[in-house]
Design a protein around this motif. Sequence first.
Motif, PDB file in Angstrom:
ATOM      1  N   THR A  50       9.223  33.633 -17.494  1.00 34.90           N
ATOM      2  CA  THR A  50       9.198  32.655 -18.575  1.00 34.90           C
ATOM      3  C   THR A  50       9.721  31.315 -18.062  1.00 34.90           C
ATOM      4  O   THR A  50      10.658  31.269 -17.269  1.00 34.90           O
ATOM      5  CB  THR A  50      10.100  33.146 -19.731  1.00 34.90           C
ATOM      6  OG1 THR A  50       9.693  34.466 -20.095  1.00 34.90           O
ATOM      7  CG2 THR A  50      10.003  32.237 -20.942  1.00 34.90           C
ATOM      8  N   CYS A  51       9.117  30.222 -18.552  1.00 35.60           N
ATOM      9  CA  CYS A  51       9.573  28.903 -18.134  1.00 35.60           C
ATOM     10  C   CYS A  51      10.739  28.466 -19.012  1.00 35.60           C
ATOM     11  O   CYS A  51      10.626  28.447 -20.228  1.00 35.60           O
ATOM     12  CB  CYS A  51       8.443  27.882 -18.243  1.00 35.60           C
ATOM     13  SG  CYS A  51       9.010  26.205 -17.901  1.00 35.60           S
ATOM     14  N   PRO A  52      11.887  28.116 -18.417  1.00 32.91           N
ATOM     15  CA  PRO A  52      13.045  27.729 -19.222  1.00 32.91           C
ATOM     16  C   PRO A  52      12.871  26.367 -19.904  1.00 32.91           C
ATOM     17  O   PRO A  52      13.568  26.067 -20.867  1.00 32.91           O
ATOM     18  CB  PRO A  52      14.184  27.684 -18.202  1.00 32.91           C
ATOM     19  CG  PRO A  52      13.546  27.536 -16.891  1.00 32.91           C
ATOM     20  CD  PRO A  52      12.194  28.173 -16.982  1.00 32.91           C
ATOM     21  N   ALA A  53      11.943  25.554 -19.410  1.00 31.38           N
ATOM     22  CA  ALA A  53      11.777  24.221 -19.985  1.00 31.38           C
ATOM     23  C   ALA A  53      10.812  24.226 -21.179  1.00 31.38           C
ATOM     24  O   ALA A  53      11.078  23.599 -22.201  1.00 31.38           O
ATOM     25  CB  ALA A  53      11.289  23.253 -18.922  1.00 31.38           C
ATOM     26  N   CYS A  54       9.682  24.961 -21.071  1.00 28.93           N
ATOM     27  CA  CYS A  54       8.694  24.909 -22.154  1.00 28.93           C
ATOM     28  C   CYS A  54       8.468  26.271 -22.810  1.00 28.93           C
ATOM     29  O   CYS A  54       7.795  26.367 -23.828  1.00 28.93           O
ATOM     30  CB  CYS A  54       7.365  24.333 -21.641  1.00 28.93           C
ATOM     31  SG  CYS A  54       6.512  25.452 -20.524  1.00 28.93           S
ATOM     32  N   GLY A  55       9.002  27.330 -22.234  1.00 32.10           N
ATOM     33  CA  GLY A  55       8.880  28.649 -22.850  1.00 32.10           C
ATOM     34  C   GLY A  55       7.572  29.363 -22.547  1.00 32.10           C
ATOM     35  O   GLY A  55       7.344  30.475 -23.021  1.00 32.10           O
ATOM     36  N   THR A  90       7.350  27.492 -10.676  1.00 35.20           N
ATOM     37  CA  THR A  90       6.598  26.245 -10.798  1.00 35.20           C
ATOM     38  C   THR A  90       5.721  26.336 -12.037  1.00 35.20           C
ATOM     39  O   THR A  90       4.844  27.198 -12.124  1.00 35.20           O
ATOM     40  CB  THR A  90       5.695  26.020  -9.559  1.00 35.20           C
ATOM     41  OG1 THR A  90       6.475  26.271  -8.398  1.00 35.20           O
ATOM     42  CG2 THR A  90       5.165  24.604  -9.528  1.00 35.20           C
ATOM     43  N   CYS A  91       5.996  25.465 -13.021  1.00 39.53           N
ATOM     44  CA  CYS A  91       5.272  25.530 -14.287  1.00 39.53           C
ATOM     45  C   CYS A  91       4.398  24.292 -14.431  1.00 39.53           C
ATOM     46  O   CYS A  91       4.783  23.203 -14.000  1.00 39.53           O
ATOM     47  CB  CYS A  91       6.280  25.618 -15.430  1.00 39.53           C
ATOM     48  SG  CYS A  91       5.513  25.696 -17.059  1.00 39.53           S
ATOM     49  N   PRO A  92       3.207  24.424 -15.053  1.00 43.62           N
ATOM     50  CA  PRO A  92       2.338  23.254 -15.301  1.00 43.62           C
ATOM     51  C   PRO A  92       3.061  22.138 -16.052  1.00 43.62           C
ATOM     52  O   PRO A  92       2.699  20.972 -15.929  1.00 43.62           O
ATOM     53  CB  PRO A  92       1.201  23.829 -16.149  1.00 43.62           C
ATOM     54  CG  PRO A  92       1.190  25.276 -15.863  1.00 43.62           C
ATOM     55  CD  PRO A  92       2.585  25.672 -15.507  1.00 43.62           C
ATOM     56  N   GLY A 148       5.778  20.883 -15.383  1.00 45.31           N
ATOM     57  CA  GLY A 148       6.525  20.025 -14.459  1.00 45.31           C
ATOM     58  C   GLY A 148       7.863  20.600 -14.050  1.00 45.31           C
ATOM     59  O   GLY A 148       8.562  20.021 -13.223  1.00 45.31           O
ATOM     60  N   CYS A 149       8.223  21.740 -14.650  1.00 49.24           N
ATOM     61  CA  CYS A 149       9.518  22.349 -14.326  1.00 49.24           C
ATOM     62  C   CYS A 149       9.421  23.129 -13.017  1.00 49.24           C
ATOM     63  O   CYS A 149       8.636  24.069 -12.892  1.00 49.24           O
ATOM     64  CB  CYS A 149       9.946  23.279 -15.468  1.00 49.24           C
ATOM     65  SG  CYS A 149      11.393  24.266 -15.092  1.00 49.24           S
ATOM     66  N   VAL A 150      10.196  22.718 -12.031  1.00 49.21           N
ATOM     67  CA  VAL A 150      10.224  23.418 -10.749  1.00 49.21           C
ATOM     68  C   VAL A 150      11.667  23.772 -10.430  1.00 49.21           C
ATOM     69  O   VAL A 150      12.530  22.905 -10.392  1.00 49.21           O
ATOM     70  CB  VAL A 150       9.655  22.535  -9.606  1.00 49.21           C
ATOM     71  CG1 VAL A 150       9.771  23.269  -8.269  1.00 49.21           C
ATOM     72  CG2 VAL A 150       8.213  22.171  -9.887  1.00 49.21           C
TER      73      VAL A 150
HETATM   74 ZN    ZN Z   1       7.150  25.023 -18.444  1.00 43.80          ZN
END
Ligand code: ZN
Length: 380
Positions: free
Chosen positions: A323-328, A341-343, A345-347
């Motif tokens: 799961t991405c911590p920035a956008c979920g 690495t999430c689309p 921009g969260c890396v």
């Molecule tokens: Zn994300």
Amino acid sequence: MIQRSYTYRLYPSNAQSVVLTEMLGAFCDLYNAALPQRIEAYRRQHKTLGYFDQSSELKAVRAVDERLAGFSYSAAQQVLRRLDKAFAAFFRRLKTKAKAGFPRFQAKHRFDSAAFRVGDGLTIRKSKRLGITGVPGEIKVKWHRDLPASAKLGAAVLSRSAGKWFVCFQVTVPDGDVQQRDGASVGIDVGLSSLIATSDGETVATPPWTTHAAKKQRRLQRALARCKRGSKRRLKAKQRLARHSAHTANQRRDVLHKLSRSLVERYAVIALEDLDVDRLARSMLAKAVHNAAWGQLRRFLAYKAASAGTRVEAVDPRGTSQTCPACGAGVAKTLAERTHTCPCGCVMDRDVAAATVILQRAQAMGPGTGLRSSSQRVAA
Ligand SMILES: [Zn+2]
């Protein structure tokens, strides 16, 4: 009330350690005699013997067994309790259809502990040495730290490990005056390449000696396997392996005590995954679980937190690493991928990302806090 245990090394004289070994031998014989009694009773009369059936015969057994009679009565009762527990666990496993191992006969060299009630069979003498019924003199104890003054001493377990003797006191400490404190929250995750990662971006490296120790362990195991059964050489190899295992366990315990102490001192809320360590250890993640180090760290955290006013929250472990911590959003990763690495921009480091998700889940279910505060912190 908080249950804690305090372990101390014992330094018995040669004569005392001979008697301690005899005592464990006598208890082992008792265990091995009580086991077939249960089996026979069931086979002949379909009668299930319980603890009380067996302990009521203990007096008669001690009347004819001089060796057993010399040692603590209540400790002998505990041996029968131990067998009772082994059967209870067996029947429980039968019910849940888990692999049900029948209680086994115990080998003398593996029967390594005896349980006592403090003040009955095992006492702390005025000299601060230990008195054990049937053992001559008083046994020297290394009190490397004090027992808590307010402690109520209940049970004590005498044990032997790799040729050394220990006593472990089970202590009940009142927790009335501990208050939940304020402060920062943190999420922590078992790292794949590190020991743990925190939501603050900290990764704690696996101590370098673990690889070396694991290699040595395998070498000693191979050496043991090559020795002929029952040979003197095999006994020596076995002792070397046991000493090494005990040493590694001590090192690991030391690292985990320090780590858990530091986390509890720095944070008021610690969030972790509600993991079934047993299941994890059997899976391919076994290496990453660092030989049960994670389970041990959780236990240390739990009891240290309880007396420091830190809250430990266990959260749903499903998908924390995906799961991405920035956008979920869900971001699938294989075990080999080290970076999240999430689309959006969260890396970030894979384990740090998972730790952050764990913290967010704890905050989502915690009092008054939502997901927002932590995702802002992540973006910053
Ligand atoms: Zn994300």
